[in-house]
Design an enzyme around this catalytic site. Structure first.
Site, PDB file in Angstrom:
ATOM      1  N   HIS A   8      -8.438  -4.476  -1.660  1.00 46.81           N
ATOM      2  CA  HIS A   8      -7.029  -4.032  -1.191  1.00 46.81           C
ATOM      3  C   HIS A   8      -6.449  -5.303  -0.141  1.00 46.81           C
ATOM      4  O   HIS A   8      -5.311  -4.989  -0.209  1.00 46.81           O
ATOM      5  CB  HIS A   8      -6.840  -3.274  -0.318  1.00 46.81           C
ATOM      6  CG  HIS A   8      -6.529  -1.962   0.344  1.00 46.81           C
ATOM      7  ND1 HIS A   8      -5.727  -1.600  -0.851  1.00 46.81           N
ATOM      8  CD2 HIS A   8      -5.698  -1.894   1.395  1.00 46.81           C
ATOM      9  CE1 HIS A   8      -4.196  -1.487   0.042  1.00 46.81           C
ATOM     10  NE2 HIS A   8      -4.392  -1.208   0.861  1.00 46.81           N
TER      11      HIS A   8
ATOM     12  N   ASP B 171      -9.235  -3.455  -5.928  1.00 46.22           N
ATOM     13  CA  ASP B 171      -9.257  -3.115  -5.023  1.00 46.22           C
ATOM     14  C   ASP B 171      -9.356  -1.239  -4.946  1.00 46.22           C
ATOM     15  O   ASP B 171      -9.346  -1.011  -5.945  1.00 46.22           O
ATOM     16  CB  ASP B 171      -7.412  -2.731  -5.211  1.00 46.22           C
ATOM     17  CG  ASP B 171      -6.148  -2.480  -3.130  1.00 46.22           C
ATOM     18  OD1 ASP B 171      -7.281  -1.208  -3.176  1.00 46.22           O
ATOM     19  OD2 ASP B 171      -5.462  -2.627  -3.558  1.00 46.22           O
TER      20      ASP B 171
ATOM     21  N   SER C  42       0.752  -0.773  -0.060  1.00 48.39           N
ATOM     22  CA  SER C  42       0.195   0.181   0.333  1.00 48.39           C
ATOM     23  C   SER C  42       0.936   1.433   0.305  1.00 48.39           C
ATOM     24  O   SER C  42       1.875   1.257  -0.853  1.00 48.39           O
ATOM     25  CB  SER C  42      -1.494   0.164   0.858  1.00 48.39           C
ATOM     26  OG  SER C  42      -1.951   0.822   0.602  1.00 48.39           O
TER      27      SER C  42
END
Length: 740
Positions: A704, A669, A583
């Site tokens: 995600h 995501d 991320s």
């Protein structure tokens, strides 16, 4: 461990695989007089058959190149599975008249939510001692609230975004996501009959709560850019179209959430960004149902507020950074809050310290609970409410633990309970659940009661491993804390393989925690370094502020300094170091790949935020406006634009020999769109002067956090770790290591 030659991808049969080449369609993006030509922006169209075909070709290429890693992946998966007690359960937690807990069953992907009735005998500690729950053994009166395996059947994805039970225990609400896009459908079950109510709420966000009387349910809704902006109330039995908006937040840079106050007399609305916030309160017994503001956002104070009764008097507990960068805790009379802020008189409960970060505070009916961070370690302190905010205030009591590097946090508390639930873990101590008996005159130090230590199978022995705190030195002289983990059999002879992991954003701390999957790397002689770099929160608010906006590059250079420490530590061969991050940590991976590609044999970037400027320049994209407080606003600020442009991974790929790189992402995501790694990988391949493979692995059904089932998640982790171990030539177990 002796050094082995690095795997040369050119020597494997997979080298005959051809990487997919996306066509170039130049698109110009001009801001502040700067024009960037983006050749791969067309990959953003996820409805396009050509785009989907390209992504599938990326997966096929990745599978071909890494096919030889399949036995290693399977071995790591079996190690994770073999150390995990698959038939397991949580420690029951009490809410009102019931004990709630979850079971997981061998061979099943998802948890089963259960409950059993609690007793009220008058013995306070006994009544708050959780019932003994055994795997596979049903407790008399046990009820199944929700079986995730039944709910997930036939669905590509399954995740729960919140549950709630009415005070009387008759209604159970649960929100489910079946696509991975973090938009949930809420249903309500009547636990007396097992029937679902006709009320169905679609497209809601995380978090649900019933009103204390059980007639309404509160929930959050996101806007087009996936920002939670409305808190709504649904009256059971009415049409969803009649749901009322309790509060709507129109500022695109502010995030909205809610919770019930500890004593359940108020709905507490939290509105904020990383730099300032606003709390609004709704009293359930207020006939007018007026929402009141504690401190206006115009004061630019970052705070949280908890209304409660102190000796029968209405008070508000405020955890805030007003004149206190590391935050402090104060007590206010609601009458004071109606005055201009400068004229308000607050009582100090926990003063400011340059060495202690106050993370948050809450109350039970008898005690104040404070979460702090000191010497990088998160700790919990409690003190009685008697005399709070006066010279008669009691000294804080802190539960004592015996390890140097650990994490202790409040895992839950009930307003009327004589105990609070604590979670405890360290790098090599599996997670423990404690109940801490709150201090009394008879027992002034309180008492820690161990309720459970998560079992680790396969002959796990924590004494086989070593965790040490070390310090790297950044170019500006700043000392960077490192957590260095290794198997005790690794010798300090500069031959081992090493892995550096980092995140460094949003004031998130990479706290000590046990990880079963990580053991598979340690058992292969990999020295695992967690770099607590600036931008995180390990050393207080300054640590965060020195790694965001116009100091963001400190995050990247700190990580490289951590890598240099490892290379010179005597533990590893400098040619055998890999890097891992996800991320915002994937942005970190992209930045260090451009800044110091020669220092890494391999880089794994999970759901990587590698095209940040394109994303944040488009406020229509999910979450973009919320990111301005972290990175700066490049739309309005030429300096922020130029600074982001100077480190954006996608825009700074250069003609250099890049190491092996794997970008791991998910099609659905909503936080970091798949298009970012898809574009980045194309740019890397077109410019690298080296021959190492650059791969993209895309989960076509995940969000995600990747795929949803636990076995699938274990396989994803095994893929990442096998890629790293293979790239470092660390595929063989150390003598005596591994599953027993």
């Amino acid at each position: 461990m002796t050094s082995t030659p690095l795997q040369d991808s050119a020597s494997t049969p997979a080298s005959t695989a051809t990487p997919p080449v996306a066509r170039k369609v130049p698109v110009e993006r001009t801001h502040h007089g700067d024009t960037f030509v983006d050749n791969y922006e067309w990959l953003r169209d996820k409805e396009s058959a050509e785009v989907v075909a390209h992504l599938k070709a990326e997966n096929a290429y990745q599978e071909a190149v890494t096919a030889h890693q399949e036995p290693l992946r399977e071995a790591i998966f079996q190690e994770i599975k073999g150390r995990t007690q698959e038939t397991d359960l949580s420690v029951p937690h009490r809410k009102d008249g019931w004990w709630y807990f979850s079971r997981s069953v061998e061979g099943k992907e998802y948890g089963i939510q259960c409950r059993v009735r609690a007793a009220d005998t008058g013995d306070r500690i006994a009544d708050w001692t959780p019932p003994a729950v055994e795997p596979g053994v049903e407790i008399p009166g046990e009820e199944v609230l929700l079986d995730g395996n039944v709910e997930a059947e036939g669905k590509p994805f399954f995740s729960i975004g919140g549950t709630a039970v009415t005070v009387d225990g008759t209604l159970y609400a649960y929100a489910v996501d079946n696509s991975g896009d973090e938009r949930f459908t809420l249903r309500i079950k009547d636990l007396r009959t097992g029937e679902l109510l006709p009320d169905v709420l679609d497209n809601i966000f995380y978090g649900v709560a019933f009103s204390p009387d059980g007639t309404r349910i509160f929930y959050t809704v996101v806007d087009e850019s996936w920002r939670p902006y409305q808190v709504k109330a649904h009256v059971l039995g009415t049409d969803v179209s009649e749901d009322t908006v309790i509060y709507q937040e129109d500022d695109p840079a502010m995030w909205l959430g809610f919770e019930l106050s500890a004593d359940r007399r108020h709905l507490v609305l939290g509105i904020g960004c990383s730099e300032y916030s606003e709390t609004r309160l709704l009293r359930f017994d207020d006939p007018a149902q007026q929402v009141t503001t504690v401190i206006s956002r115009d004061e630019r104070v970052l705070y949280e507020a908890e209304p409660f009764l102190l000796n029968g008097e209405e008070r508000v507990l405020i955890t805030h950074n007003r004149g206190a960068i590391n935050s402090m805790v104060s007590l206010a009379d609601p009458a004071e809050l109606t005055k201009p802020l400068a004229d308000q008189a607050w009582q100090t409960v926990v003063g400011h310290s340059d060495d202690v970060r106050v993370n948050g505070a809450g109350v039970t009916s008898t005690h104040l609970i404070v979460s702090i961070r000191k010497d990088t370690i998160e700790r919990v302190q409690v003190m009685g409410l008697a005399g709070l905010g006066t010279p008669a205030q009691q000294e804080p009591v802190e539960p004592a633990f015996d390890e140097e590097l650990y994490t202790a946090g409040v895992g839950g508390s009930d307003y009327e309970a004589p105990v609070i639930r604590l979670g405890y873990t360290s790098y090599f101590t599996p997670s423990r659940i404690y109940d801490f008996v709150l201090p009394t005159a008879e027992q002034p130090a309180g008492e820690l009661l161990l309720r459970k230590e998560s079992p680790v199978l396969g002959g796990y022995d924590g004494s086989d491993y070593v965790a040490r705190r070390e310090w790297a030195t950044a170019a500006d002289g700043t000392r960077i804390p490192l957590s260095v983990l290794r198997h005790k059999a690794v010798k300090q002879d500069s031959t081992a393989a090493g892995l550096v992991y980092g995140y460094g954003s949003y004031e998130m701390s990479m706290d000590p925690g046990f990880g079963i999957a990580r053991l598979s790397l340690l058992d292969r002689g990999v020295v695992f370094v967690i770099a607590h770099i600036r931008g995180g929160g390990e050393l207080g608010r300054h640590w965060y502020e020195d790694g965001k906006k116009l100091t963001k590059k400190n995050t990247f250079t700190d990580f490289i300094a951590a890598t240099d420490w490892l290379a010179g530590s005597g533990w590893v061969d400098p040619a055998r170091i890999a890097a891992l991050g996800g991320s915002a940590g994937g942005l970190l991976m992209g930045a260090i790949a451009n800044m110091a590609p020669e220092k890494y044999a391999a880089i794994v970037a999970q759901v990587p935020f590698v095209d940040p400027l394109t994303s944040i320049l488009d406020p229509e994209l999910p979450l973009s406006a919320l990111e301005w407080e972290e990175w700066g606003n490049p739309i309005t600020d030429p300096q922020a634009y130029a600074y982001m442009k100077s480190y954006s991974p996608y825009e700074n790929v250069r003609e250099v020999a890049y190491p092996k790189i794997a970008a791991v992402t998910s099609f659905n995501d909503t936080r970091v769109l798949y298009v970012e790694p898809a574009k980045w990988v194309q740019e890397l391949r077109s410019r690298t002067t080296g021959s190492e493979p650059i791969l993209m692995k895309i989960e076509m059904d995940g969000g995600h956090g990747g795929a949803s089932g636990r076995y699938v998640q274990w396989r994803e982790r095994a893929w990442d770790y096998a890629f790293i171990a293979d790239s470092l030539g660390a595929t063989e177990l150390l003598p005596g290591a591994g599953l027993k």
